[in-house]
Design a protein around this motif. Structure first.
Motif, PDB file in Angstrom:
ATOM      1  N   ASN A 164       3.519  38.520  50.184  1.00  0.00           N
ATOM      2  CA  ASN A 164       4.500  37.808  50.998  1.00  0.00           C
ATOM      3  C   ASN A 164       5.431  37.017  50.088  1.00  0.00           C
ATOM      4  N   TYR A 178      12.359  35.648  48.291  1.00  0.00           N
ATOM      5  CA  TYR A 178      12.823  37.038  48.261  1.00  0.00           C
ATOM      6  C   TYR A 178      13.674  37.295  49.508  1.00  0.00           C
ATOM      7  N   THR A 179      14.828  37.876  49.315  1.00  0.00           N
ATOM      8  CA  THR A 179      15.674  38.247  50.451  1.00  0.00           C
ATOM      9  C   THR A 179      15.338  39.660  50.920  1.00  0.00           C
ATOM     10  N   GLU A 180      15.431  40.624  50.022  1.00  0.00           N
ATOM     11  CA  GLU A 180      15.091  41.997  50.394  1.00  0.00           C
ATOM     12  C   GLU A 180      13.669  42.326  49.952  1.00  0.00           C
ATOM     13  N   ASN A 181      13.119  43.353  50.557  1.00  0.00           N
ATOM     14  CA  ASN A 181      11.812  43.836  50.140  1.00  0.00           C
ATOM     15  C   ASN A 181      11.924  44.479  48.758  1.00  0.00           C
ATOM     16  N   GLY A 189      10.435  40.536  51.800  1.00  0.00           N
ATOM     17  CA  GLY A 189      11.405  39.448  51.779  1.00  0.00           C
ATOM     18  C   GLY A 189      11.781  39.013  53.182  1.00  0.00           C
ATOM     19  N   THR A 190      12.774  38.133  53.275  1.00  0.00           N
ATOM     20  CA  THR A 190      13.176  37.624  54.587  1.00  0.00           C
ATOM     21  C   THR A 190      13.811  38.705  55.461  1.00  0.00           C
ATOM     22  N   SER A 209       8.507  36.133  51.377  1.00  0.00           N
ATOM     23  CA  SER A 209       9.523  35.623  52.303  1.00  0.00           C
ATOM     24  C   SER A 209       9.290  34.180  52.710  1.00  0.00           C
ATOM     25  N   ILE A 250       8.360  32.372  46.444  1.00  0.00           N
ATOM     26  CA  ILE A 250       9.015  32.792  47.678  1.00  0.00           C
ATOM     27  C   ILE A 250      10.515  32.777  47.464  1.00  0.00           C
ATOM     28  N   LYS A 296       7.551  33.521  55.296  1.00  0.00           N
ATOM     29  CA  LYS A 296       7.225  33.587  56.720  1.00  0.00           C
ATOM     30  C   LYS A 296       5.716  33.802  56.889  1.00  0.00           C
TER      31      LYS A 296
END
Length: 417
Positions: free
Chosen positions: A331, A364-367, A411-412, A333, A362, A335
């Motif tokens: 994880n 990360y925007t994209e995976n 990511g998010t 993100s 934490i 979240k």
């Protein structure tokens, strides 16, 4: 592009035709004679060590007159294994009587027979016949069979999937990534896709060849065991007018029975290794002789039954995976529950999740998908399951036995629902 430009799916059409033929055969009562005892049919292609069939997809319009796609199906009747070899249409070869040229020109110069001769010289192997197909019945055949379920790759990244519009060629492709059922028109788009609305995002001919091989395997896996014989017969009837073959009726029946009997992992696909080149301003694919020799050795080893059945291979024929791809999910993100949600999706898609945890940081925007060893296709499938992302290979080599082969950091952008 032409209607069937660069399609390798005529093999799927032949598979449908063969299954339909087998369905017809199975519904036809055998003649009865007093005292007769029904005997099982002999093994398909009984007594033959290898069967090799050249498959041609051709655009027959006058201004074209070239084969757009070319494959060779090799069969070992004794152990039920098969190899599917894709030949790049721009491969520079010696065409008998015409000198060095692109292999797809052989069809223009001498039709299926010269194409068959050219392939035999290229592979230094004899072949048993030719199947030539155009695909006017393709979409209907796929629809009759209820479509095909597969994982669509996120080719363009960031969850965009595959998108290309070419109105002049009646080509509109808009596919979201992830596991889904494709109808006939969407399936046609999936196997034709190479160019993207985003310049440079469409991939290569080799990427497309892998997708087409993946599609063929999915169709065979899903349909050879279908029990609704009328649907199979109807699908075969949609395809039969698009097929011309030098095979005898007995060979077609044997092909049908062989395809119906294929087990998981018993067919392996290969693509002839080649590099880009230009000669006098003309683009060619030049065969890599060293990798070609390795590929042929690996293919024969597989057909002969050496080792265990595998799921897929790289360009030179080395196995990428054996069993489910092992995945670690992190994880990144912030979240709560994001990694668990991603792990559940990957498990449902057939991956083996060996670890779920938090990323070192934490934000990360994209995976991001990091993989080790020759599991690139598995990494791309994982990206499709989680909605896309950047993919990178870890240069440290294959993963140790039992550890994760692919690391997915969500990511998010990851959608939990």
């Amino acid at each position: 592009m032409s209607t069937i430009r660069n399609l390798l799916i005529y093999v799927m059409a032949v598979s449908v035709l063969a299954v339909g033929a087998a369905a017809r055969y199975e519904r036809t009562p055998a003649p009865a004679h007093a005292g007769d005892v029904l005997q099982p049919l002999p093994q398909p292609f009984a007594g033959q060590e290898r069967v090799r069939i050249v498959m041609i997809g051709a655009d027959d319009r006058e201004e074209r007159g070239r084969s757009d796609t070319l494959m060779v199906l090799q069969i070992n009747p004794a152990n039920g294994r098969a190899a599917l070899v894709s030949i790049p249409r721009d491969l520079r070869v010696d065409i008998p009587g015409h000198g060095m040229s692109k292999i797809n020109h052989a069809y223009r110069y001498g039709g299926p027979r010269l194409t068959q001769q050219t392939v035999e010289e290229l592979l230094s192997l004899p072949t048993d016949g030719v199947i030539k197909v155009n695909l006017q019945g393709f979409v209907k055949a796929v629809d009759i069979l209820g479509g095909v379920v597969l994982d669509v790759e996120d080719q363009e990244g960031q969850g965009r999937g595959m998108n290309y519009d070419c109105p002049q060629d009646d080509l509109v492709i808009h596919l979201k990534p992830g596991r889904q059922r494709l109808n006939g028109y969407k399936a046609m788009g999936y196997v034709r896709y190479r160019k993207s609305n985003i310049p440079g995002a469409g991939g290569t001919d080799f990427d497309r060849a892998k997708r087409q091989q993946k599609f063929i395997k999915a169709m065979i896996a899903q349909k050879v065991r279908v029990t609704k014989l009328p649907a199979l017969v109807k699908a075969g009837e949609q395809v039969i007018g698009c097929v011309r073959t030098s095979l005898t009726s007995r060979q077609v029946l044997d092909l049908a029975r062989f395809i119906r009997g294929l087990q998981d992992g018993q067919m392996k696909s290969f693509t002839l290794p080649a590099s880009d080149s230009r000669l006098n301003g003309v683009y060619y694919a030049e065969l890599d002789q060293a990798e070609f020799a390795a590929m042929m050795t690996g293919m024969e080893s597989f057909l002969a039954g050496s080792g265990t059945a595998v799921a897929e291979e790289g360009t030179a024929g080395t196995a990428e995976v054996s069993g489910p791809v092992r995945v670690e999910v992190l994880n990144g993100s912030g979240k709560p529950g994001a990694a668990k949600a991603a792990a559940d999706k990957l498990t449902a898609a057939g991956f083996s999740v060996v670890k779920v945890g938090n990323a070192p940081s934490i934000g990360y925007t994209e995976n991001t998908i990091l993989y080790r060893g020759d599991v690139g296709e598995g990494a791309r499938r994982a990206a499709g399951v989680v909605g896309g992302g950047s993919i990178e290979q870890d240069p440290s080599g294959p993963a140790p036995e039992g550890s994760a082969q692919v690391q997915v950091t969500v990511g998010t952008a990851f959608q939990m629902n």
